[in-house]
Enzyme design. Structure first.
Site, PDB file in Angstrom:
ATOM      1  N   GLY A 139     -45.888   7.569  11.972  1.00 45.76           N
ATOM      2  CA  GLY A 139     -46.915   7.136  11.008  1.00 45.76           C
ATOM      3  C   GLY A 139     -47.827   6.110  11.629  1.00 45.76           C
ATOM      4  O   GLY A 139     -48.126   5.088  11.022  1.00 45.76           O
ATOM      5  N   TYR A 190     -38.642   4.133  -3.814  1.00 48.52           N
ATOM      6  CA  TYR A 190     -39.053   3.422  -2.591  1.00 48.52           C
ATOM      7  C   TYR A 190     -38.048   2.310  -2.258  1.00 48.52           C
ATOM      8  O   TYR A 190     -37.631   2.139  -1.109  1.00 48.52           O
ATOM      9  CB  TYR A 190     -40.449   2.857  -2.820  1.00 48.52           C
ATOM     10  CG  TYR A 190     -41.112   2.207  -1.639  1.00 48.52           C
ATOM     11  CD1 TYR A 190     -41.762   2.965  -0.669  1.00 48.52           C
ATOM     12  CD2 TYR A 190     -41.123   0.819  -1.497  1.00 48.52           C
ATOM     13  CE1 TYR A 190     -42.400   2.360   0.403  1.00 48.52           C
ATOM     14  CE2 TYR A 190     -41.755   0.207  -0.430  1.00 48.52           C
ATOM     15  CZ  TYR A 190     -42.399   0.983   0.515  1.00 48.52           C
ATOM     16  OH  TYR A 190     -43.035   0.374   1.578  1.00 48.52           O
ATOM     17  N   ALA A 216     -34.906   2.146  -3.075  1.00 50.06           N
ATOM     18  CA  ALA A 216     -33.650   2.741  -2.608  1.00 50.06           C
ATOM     19  C   ALA A 216     -33.793   3.201  -1.156  1.00 50.06           C
ATOM     20  O   ALA A 216     -32.885   2.999  -0.334  1.00 50.06           O
ATOM     21  CB  ALA A 216     -33.256   3.916  -3.505  1.00 50.06           C
ATOM     22  N   ILE A 251     -48.847  -6.218   2.410  1.00 51.22           N
ATOM     23  CA  ILE A 251     -49.734  -6.265   3.580  1.00 51.22           C
ATOM     24  C   ILE A 251     -51.022  -5.511   3.246  1.00 51.22           C
ATOM     25  O   ILE A 251     -50.968  -4.490   2.544  1.00 51.22           O
ATOM     26  CB  ILE A 251     -49.029  -5.582   4.800  1.00 51.22           C
ATOM     27  CG1 ILE A 251     -47.624  -6.193   5.044  1.00 51.22           C
ATOM     28  CG2 ILE A 251     -49.887  -5.676   6.058  1.00 51.22           C
ATOM     29  CD1 ILE A 251     -47.575  -7.662   5.390  1.00 51.22           C
TER      30      ILE A 251
HETATM   31  N1  CAA Z   1     -44.046  -6.281 -13.882  1.00 49.79           N
HETATM   32  C1  CAA Z   1     -43.841  -6.265 -15.214  1.00 49.79           C
HETATM   33  N2  CAA Z   1     -44.350  -5.340 -16.025  1.00 49.79           N
HETATM   34  C2  CAA Z   1     -45.107  -4.384 -15.479  1.00 49.79           C
HETATM   35  C3  CAA Z   1     -45.358  -4.331 -14.100  1.00 49.79           C
HETATM   36  C4  CAA Z   1     -44.806  -5.341 -13.306  1.00 49.79           C
HETATM   37  N3  CAA Z   1     -45.011  -5.355 -11.951  1.00 49.79           N
HETATM   38  N4  CAA Z   1     -46.122  -3.244 -13.869  1.00 49.79           N
HETATM   39  C5  CAA Z   1     -46.355  -2.645 -15.049  1.00 49.79           C
HETATM   40  N5  CAA Z   1     -45.737  -3.336 -16.005  1.00 49.79           N
HETATM   41  C6  CAA Z   1     -45.754  -3.064 -17.426  1.00 49.79           C
HETATM   42  C7  CAA Z   1     -47.174  -2.821 -17.937  1.00 49.79           C
HETATM   43  O1  CAA Z   1     -47.826  -4.037 -18.197  1.00 49.79           O
HETATM   44  C8  CAA Z   1     -46.909  -2.042 -19.197  1.00 49.79           C
HETATM   45  O2  CAA Z   1     -46.487  -2.880 -20.231  1.00 49.79           O
HETATM   46  P1  CAA Z   1     -46.935  -2.639 -21.718  1.00 49.79           P
HETATM   47  O3  CAA Z   1     -46.473  -1.264 -22.088  1.00 49.79           O
HETATM   48  O4  CAA Z   1     -46.261  -3.746 -22.480  1.00 49.79           O
HETATM   49  O5  CAA Z   1     -48.442  -2.753 -21.717  1.00 49.79           O
HETATM   50  C9  CAA Z   1     -45.741  -1.191 -18.775  1.00 49.79           C
HETATM   51  O6  CAA Z   1     -45.083  -1.843 -17.687  1.00 49.79           O
HETATM   52  C10 CAA Z   1     -46.210   0.166 -18.308  1.00 49.79           C
HETATM   53  O7  CAA Z   1     -45.105   0.941 -18.086  1.00 49.79           O
HETATM   54  P2  CAA Z   1     -45.257   2.489 -17.868  1.00 49.79           P
HETATM   55  O8  CAA Z   1     -43.940   3.113 -17.762  1.00 49.79           O
HETATM   56  O9  CAA Z   1     -46.211   3.053 -18.889  1.00 49.79           O
HETATM   57  O10 CAA Z   1     -45.934   2.490 -16.445  1.00 49.79           O
HETATM   58  P3  CAA Z   1     -47.253   3.188 -15.933  1.00 49.79           P
HETATM   59  O11 CAA Z   1     -47.071   4.644 -15.950  1.00 49.79           O
HETATM   60  O12 CAA Z   1     -48.441   2.590 -16.607  1.00 49.79           O
HETATM   61  O13 CAA Z   1     -47.310   2.713 -14.404  1.00 49.79           O
HETATM   62  C11 CAA Z   1     -46.634   1.534 -12.431  1.00 49.79           C
HETATM   63  C12 CAA Z   1     -46.521   1.681 -13.951  1.00 49.79           C
HETATM   64  C13 CAA Z   1     -46.650   2.888 -11.729  1.00 49.79           C
HETATM   65  C14 CAA Z   1     -45.433   0.784 -11.962  1.00 49.79           C
HETATM   66  C15 CAA Z   1     -47.949   0.824 -12.096  1.00 49.79           C
HETATM   67  O14 CAA Z   1     -47.980  -0.379 -12.845  1.00 49.79           O
HETATM   68  C16 CAA Z   1     -48.073   0.498 -10.639  1.00 49.79           C
HETATM   69  O15 CAA Z   1     -48.529   1.304  -9.825  1.00 49.79           O
HETATM   70  N6  CAA Z   1     -47.628  -0.702 -10.241  1.00 49.79           N
HETATM   71  C17 CAA Z   1     -47.635  -1.122  -8.849  1.00 49.79           C
HETATM   72  C18 CAA Z   1     -46.314  -0.856  -8.211  1.00 49.79           C
HETATM   73  C19 CAA Z   1     -46.244  -1.584  -6.896  1.00 49.79           C
HETATM   74  O16 CAA Z   1     -46.161  -2.801  -6.847  1.00 49.79           O
HETATM   75  N7  CAA Z   1     -46.268  -0.864  -5.763  1.00 49.79           N
HETATM   76  C20 CAA Z   1     -46.239  -1.459  -4.505  1.00 49.79           C
HETATM   77  C21 CAA Z   1     -47.033  -0.620  -3.567  1.00 49.79           C
HETATM   78  S1  CAA Z   1     -47.195  -1.413  -1.982  1.00 49.79           S
HETATM   79  C22 CAA Z   1     -45.786  -1.010  -1.206  1.00 49.79           C
HETATM   80  O17 CAA Z   1     -44.943  -0.305  -1.664  1.00 49.79           O
HETATM   81  C23 CAA Z   1     -45.617  -1.585   0.167  1.00 49.79           C
HETATM   82  C24 CAA Z   1     -44.458  -2.509   0.244  1.00 49.79           C
HETATM   83  O18 CAA Z   1     -43.516  -2.218   0.960  1.00 49.79           O
HETATM   84  C25 CAA Z   1     -44.512  -3.763  -0.492  1.00 49.79           C
END
Ligand code: CAA
Length: 244
Positions: free
Chosen positions: A11, A151, A153, A184
């Protein structure tokens, strides 16, 4: 046989992998970089690094493709000194919405892909009594993350694999370490919804995301002879988001 040491970075045509490849080229390695879908970025890198980097298409979740990759490397270069398991994907969803597909895809690339590559690299390294394996895990494998059960896990699995391979291969001059980046500046982090991104940045003691270069520099060190006594470790590069 290739005179320069040979490093494989999976990658490696964009993001953290690309920065790692560049650091290793600078350090004097002949670098073999793999990509799966990023044809455009692979082509650009091919033009930029002609003769210095060998860019091959290989889906690391497919054992046959990994076998072909390592057969080619051994046939062409006759050696393999460093393996960086960096290829990784996300399929973020809260667990109650996650299907088996999203689970398996992420485990297949991140964890099984690491297994396939290590499975081919370790015998070669054992024969030479030298090797460096660096697994790019994540802070998410250490503490979990909302929406990332699959991810988390996969990345936690990489840590268990790292420690076991370190124990089993220490007497053979092979070190196996993991790097756990925090958040990052990459396409993966760009894809996080804006409001979640702001919340994460706020929680990071350094109040900023890390750079790919900051991760790549650590890989360069772990790959070097200077890091000979470091094995089985998790190196955190996370701006203070997790301290332990
Ligand atoms: N903490 C707390 N609550 C959260 C949250 C969080 N981080 N993210 C979402 N929520 C809450 C929302 O506010 C919402 O609450 P309400 O219903 O009260 O409004 C609820 O969870 C939504 O839940 P759903 O099941 O409906 O979730 P969704 O389908 O809308 O999507 C998600 C949720 C996919 C997790 C989206 O919020 C998202 O993409 N979050 C980012 C995830 C993330 O941090 N990924 C990291 C990528 S970078 C990486 O992976 C590299 C690395 O190694 C670090």
């Amino acid at each position: 046989m290739q005179e320069k040491p040979v490093a494989v970075v999976t990658g490696g045509v964009r993001g953290i992998g690309r920065a790692i490849a560049e650091e290793l080229v600078e350090e004097g390695y002949h670098v073999v970089v793999t990509y799966c879908n990023s044809e455009g970025q692979a082509e650009k890198m091919r033009e930029l690094f002609r003769n210095k980097v060998d860019i091959k298409r290989a889906d690391v979740s497919n054992q046959d493709e990994v076998d072909t990759l390592f057969n080619d490397i051994m046939e062409h270069y006759g050696r393999l000194d460093v393996l960086v398991n960096n290829a990784g994907i996300t399929q973020d969803k809260t667990f109650h919405k996650m299907g088996a597909n999203e689970w398996h895809q992420v485990i297949d690339v991140n964890l099984n892909g690491t297994f396939y590559c290590c499975n081919r690299a370790i015998p070669v390294m054992r024969e030479k009594n030298f090797g460096r394996i660096i697994n790019i895990s994540s802070i998410v494998g250490q503490k979990g993350n909302f929406g990332q059960a699959n991810y988390a896990a996969s990345k936690a699995g990489m840590l268990g694999l790292t420690k076991t391979l370190a124990l089993e291969n220490a007497v053979k001059g092979i070190t196996v370490n993991a790097i756990c980046p925090g958040f990052i500046e990459t396409d993966m982090v760009s894809a996080i919804p804006d409001e979640v991104k702001t919340k994460i940045q706020d929680e990071i003691p350094m109040k900023r995301f890390g750079t790919a270069r900051e991760v790549a520099r650590a890989v360069r060190f772990l790959a070097s002879r200077d890091a000979a006594y470091i094995t089985g470790q998790e190196l955190n590069i996370n701006g203070g988001l997790l301290t332990h």
